[in-house]
Scaffold this active site. Structure first.
Site, PDB file in Angstrom:
ATOM      1  N   ASN A  85      -1.736 -11.035   8.350  1.00  0.00           N
ATOM      2  CA  ASN A  85      -2.744  -9.994   8.520  1.00  0.00           C
ATOM      3  C   ASN A  85      -4.051 -10.430   7.866  1.00  0.00           C
ATOM      4  OD1 ASN A  85      -3.521  -6.988   9.050  1.00  0.00           O
ATOM      5  ND2 ASN A  85      -4.131  -7.384   6.937  1.00  0.00           N
ATOM      6  N   GLU A  86      -5.098 -10.477   8.666  1.00  0.00           N
ATOM      7  CA  GLU A  86      -6.455 -10.749   8.182  1.00  0.00           C
ATOM      8  C   GLU A  86      -6.560 -11.956   7.244  1.00  0.00           C
ATOM      9  OE1 GLU A  86      -8.170  -7.176   6.582  1.00  0.00           O
ATOM     10  OE2 GLU A  86      -8.212  -6.186   8.535  1.00  0.00           O
TER      11      GLU A  86
ATOM     12  N   PHE B  91      -7.195   7.207   4.518  1.00  0.00           N
ATOM     13  CA  PHE B  91      -7.223   6.913   5.946  1.00  0.00           C
ATOM     14  C   PHE B  91      -6.124   7.632   6.717  1.00  0.00           C
ATOM     15  CE2 PHE B  91      -9.819   3.280   4.716  1.00  0.00           C
ATOM     16  CZ  PHE B  91     -10.571   2.968   5.847  1.00  0.00           C
TER      17      PHE B  91
ATOM     18  N   GLU C  22      -5.674   1.860  -1.153  1.00  0.00           N
ATOM     19  CA  GLU C  22      -6.602   1.121  -0.297  1.00  0.00           C
ATOM     20  C   GLU C  22      -7.238  -0.049  -1.048  1.00  0.00           C
ATOM     21  OE1 GLU C  22      -7.291   0.956   2.792  1.00  0.00           O
ATOM     22  OE2 GLU C  22      -5.909   2.546   3.388  1.00  0.00           O
ATOM     23  N   TRP C  23      -6.389  -0.988  -1.464  1.00  0.00           N
ATOM     24  CA  TRP C  23      -6.829  -2.248  -2.078  1.00  0.00           C
ATOM     25  C   TRP C  23      -7.831  -1.998  -3.207  1.00  0.00           C
ATOM     26  CZ3 TRP C  23      -2.973  -4.964  -0.846  1.00  0.00           C
ATOM     27  CH2 TRP C  23      -2.416  -4.918   0.426  1.00  0.00           C
TER      28      TRP C  23
ATOM     29  N   ARG D 251       3.775  -0.144  12.932  1.00  0.00           N
ATOM     30  CA  ARG D 251       3.444  -1.442  12.357  1.00  0.00           C
ATOM     31  C   ARG D 251       3.562  -1.351  10.831  1.00  0.00           C
ATOM     32  NH1 ARG D 251      -2.131  -4.245  11.027  1.00  0.00           N
ATOM     33  NH2 ARG D 251      -1.271  -6.250  10.366  1.00  0.00           N
TER      34      ARG D 251
ATOM     35  N   HIS E 216       0.987  -9.327   4.622  1.00  0.00           N
ATOM     36  CA  HIS E 216      -0.187  -8.453   4.603  1.00  0.00           C
ATOM     37  C   HIS E 216      -0.778  -8.500   3.190  1.00  0.00           C
ATOM     38  CE1 HIS E 216      -2.123  -4.748   6.604  1.00  0.00           C
ATOM     39  NE2 HIS E 216      -2.800  -4.983   5.490  1.00  0.00           N
TER      40      HIS E 216
ATOM     41  N   ASN F 234      -8.045  -5.929  14.125  1.00  0.00           N
ATOM     42  CA  ASN F 234      -8.328  -4.827  13.208  1.00  0.00           C
ATOM     43  C   ASN F 234      -9.824  -4.550  13.296  1.00  0.00           C
ATOM     44  OD1 ASN F 234      -5.673  -4.966  12.438  1.00  0.00           O
ATOM     45  ND2 ASN F 234      -6.048  -5.712  10.372  1.00  0.00           N
TER      46      ASN F 234
ATOM     47  N   TRP G 183      -4.849   3.246  11.796  1.00  0.00           N
ATOM     48  CA  TRP G 183      -4.753   3.054  10.352  1.00  0.00           C
ATOM     49  C   TRP G 183      -5.301   4.312   9.714  1.00  0.00           C
ATOM     50  CZ3 TRP G 183      -2.370  -0.580   7.494  1.00  0.00           C
ATOM     51  CH2 TRP G 183      -2.526  -0.462   6.121  1.00  0.00           C
TER      52      TRP G 183
ATOM     53  N   TYR H 184     -13.029  -1.678  12.893  1.00  0.00           N
ATOM     54  CA  TYR H 184     -13.484  -0.400  12.357  1.00  0.00           C
ATOM     55  C   TYR H 184     -14.968  -0.140  12.580  1.00  0.00           C
ATOM     56  CZ  TYR H 184      -9.102  -0.372   9.645  1.00  0.00           C
ATOM     57  OH  TYR H 184      -7.779  -0.396   9.261  1.00  0.00           O
TER      58      TYR H 184
ATOM     59  N   GLN I  92       0.800  -1.224   0.000  1.00  0.00           N
ATOM     60  CA  GLN I  92       0.000   0.000   0.000  1.00  0.00           C
ATOM     61  C   GLN I  92       0.837   1.280   0.000  1.00  0.00           C
ATOM     62  OE1 GLN I  92      -2.642  -1.797   3.270  1.00  0.00           O
ATOM     63  NE2 GLN I  92      -4.037  -0.410   2.231  1.00  0.00           N
TER      64      GLN I  92
ATOM     65  N   GLU J 103      -5.247  -2.215  13.962  1.00  0.00           N
ATOM     66  CA  GLU J 103      -5.776  -1.226  13.009  1.00  0.00           C
ATOM     67  C   GLU J 103      -7.077  -0.666  13.553  1.00  0.00           C
ATOM     68  OE1 GLU J 103      -6.345  -2.448   8.948  1.00  0.00           O
ATOM     69  OE2 GLU J 103      -4.418  -3.498   8.866  1.00  0.00           O
TER      70      GLU J 103
END
Length: 486
Positions: free
Chosen positions: A190-191, A444, A435-436, A100, A145, A318, A428, A320, A43, A379
């Protein structure tokens, strides 16, 4: 119904009052608490083919037509590969004590274990880590990630093949050997719950498939276990670090106050969180998953279960947003409204609603469900919509982000007062970035990035976060850390 709507409106009103700035500061948290910012390699780094780096799955995926909302990619992103020193200076100015970031697998091992280690990739991360330590900032390193060397997809299908367990273990050991003398916090994955769902069920992420999410997840879990086993048995004692995993976690409320909807919440947590944490902590999948999926769910051998028993040092969350979950017709659904009233304040991300008390609830749930294993909030943040109609001045004046961060931190502090063992919090993100699948349409960052000039500009939230840390106790701690590093 009228009385219920009235109660819900009062609750929502109180929620919005909470969603505002207070006098919360760093003194509400333990002296050893890590406060930092977060990013990931794809990213922000750019330099996608420089210094012997190979193509990753995301390098290829983002160049496929229609995959990214604005047709963009991370070829350059924030050019952090060349601007890391400037970026670390900005972090230092914020007063954070941790950062991170993730390591690009294809930068360190361009062909996985089929080729050699790239010394230029090692050199870059050595320089990054050393510079962080000089500034008194702890590196908090994620091994994976989302990005995987494309070579591994081409060779054997990446996460769909058990062979990736050996590849990931090799990659992890290269990193432990090269950086572990200075890195005290490691994240394996990650995730992985998002990787399995979006890469192998919905097709939103690479490799863009609509099949075998449970096979991919099984290999993700065992790859995590492989890296964990290597660290625990060969490196942890001499290097003195800790290692964990990070999952995406929403909080869910029942759509209706019924036994069925309340039971659906637990089922949802089993399928989204227990899917990965139960094997990692208890050695097997949740019973709910085994009962519902039957033979679709892979099984762990006795030897694999032994590998899973190494034990996590921490769980990364993470978090949100929150949603309602309940029965909608013949199936269950996740929705943002109940009786026409939204669960929280809508954010610029489609379908996302901010519910600050969800932070306290998800942290409490994880703490109680998983033996009060130490937790890091890896995050948490709020996006801004970014398009041609949005001025830079509007983006810099990000009061909504300040209110969001303050309110979520307030509820985090409440969970900690009630006994949750939380040891750090990462915003984050440090800077605006790719952003993907949203590309550059969401921002962000605490710092604004002009993607044409790569100029970084602090937003109001950066000043707020700096003031948050600007108390004598923390500043003395920073000086002590800096002295040790030098």
């Amino acid at each position: 119904m009228g009385e219920r709507k009235g109660i819900m409106l009062i609750t929502l009103f109180l929620n919005f009052i909470t969603f505002s700035a207070s006098k919360l500061d760093v003194t509400h948290f333990p002296p050893s608490f890590l406060f930092g910012t977060a990013t990931s390699s794809y990213q922000i780094e750019g330099a996608y083919l420089e210094d012997n780096k190979s193509l990753s799955n995301w390098d290829v995926f983002t160049h496929l037509q229609g995959k990214i909302e604005d047709g963009s990619n991370g070829d350059i992103a924030c050019d952090h590969y060349h601007k890391y020193e400037e970026d670390i200076e900005m972090m230092h100015s914020l007063g954070v004590n941790a950062y991170r970031f993730s390591i690009s697998w294809s930068r360190v091992l361009p062909r996985g274990r089929f080729g050699g280690i790239n010394p230029l990739g090692i050199e870059f991360y050595n320089k990054l880590i050393n510079q962080l330590l000089v500034k008194g900032i702890q590196p908090f390193v994620t091994l994976n990630h989302f990005d995987v060397p494309k070579e591994l997809e081409d060779q054997y299908g990446a996460w769909l093949n058990a062979e990736i367990q050996e590849d990931f273990g090799y990659f992890a050991e290269v990193c432990f050997e090269a950086f572990g003398d200075r890195v005290k916090y490691w994240v394996t994955l990650n995730e992985p719950n998002e990787v399995a769902k979006k890469g192998y069920e919905t097709g939103e992420y690479p490799p863009g498939l609509h099949s075998q999410p449970y096979v991919a997840a099984h290999n993700l879990i065992l790859s995590h276990a492989t890296a964990l086993h290597i660290y625990k048995t060969k490196y942890q004692e001499k290097q003195g670090g800790s290692i964990g995993i990070v999952l995406s976690m929403l909080w869910y409320e029942p759509l209706k106050d019924t036994v069925e909807d309340n039971s659906l919440i637990q089922s949802t947590f089993d399928f989204e969180i227990g899917w990965f944490l139960d094997p990692s902590i208890y050695g097997d999948y949740p019973n709910e998953m085994k009962k519902y999926l039957g033979p679709k769910l892979p099984t762990f051998s006795t030897k694999e279960k032994e590998k899973l028993q190494n034990g996590l040092d921490f769980i990364g969350i993470n978090h949100y947003e929150s949603l309602y979950v309940g029965r909608c017709g013949v199936s269950y659904c996740k929705v943002a409204e109940r009786d026409g009233i939204p669960i929280g304040k809508k954010t610029p991300m489609p379908g996302s609603y901010a519910v600050p008390e969800g932070m306290e609830k998800i942290v409490t749930y994880i703490s109680k469900t998983y033996n009060n294993t130490p937790i890091f909030i890896t995050e948490n943040g709020l996006p801004q919509k970014s398009d041609d109609s949005t001025s830079k001045e509007e983006l810099l004046d990000d009061t909504d982000r300040i209110n969001y961060l303050d309110s979520y931190l307030t509820f985090l502090a409440r969970a900690m007062r009630k006994g949750a063992d939380v040891r750090g919090y990462f915003v984050w993100s440090f800077i605006d970035n790719f952003e993907w699948t949203y590309g550059y349409t969401l921002r962000f960052g605490l710092y604004h990035v002009d993607y044409k000039t790569q100029k970084r500009t602090p937003k109001s939230s950066a000043k707020w976060f700096k003031d948050f840390h600007n108390v004598p106790r923390l500043q003395q701690g920073r000086e002590d850390e800096k002295s040790k590093a030098i």
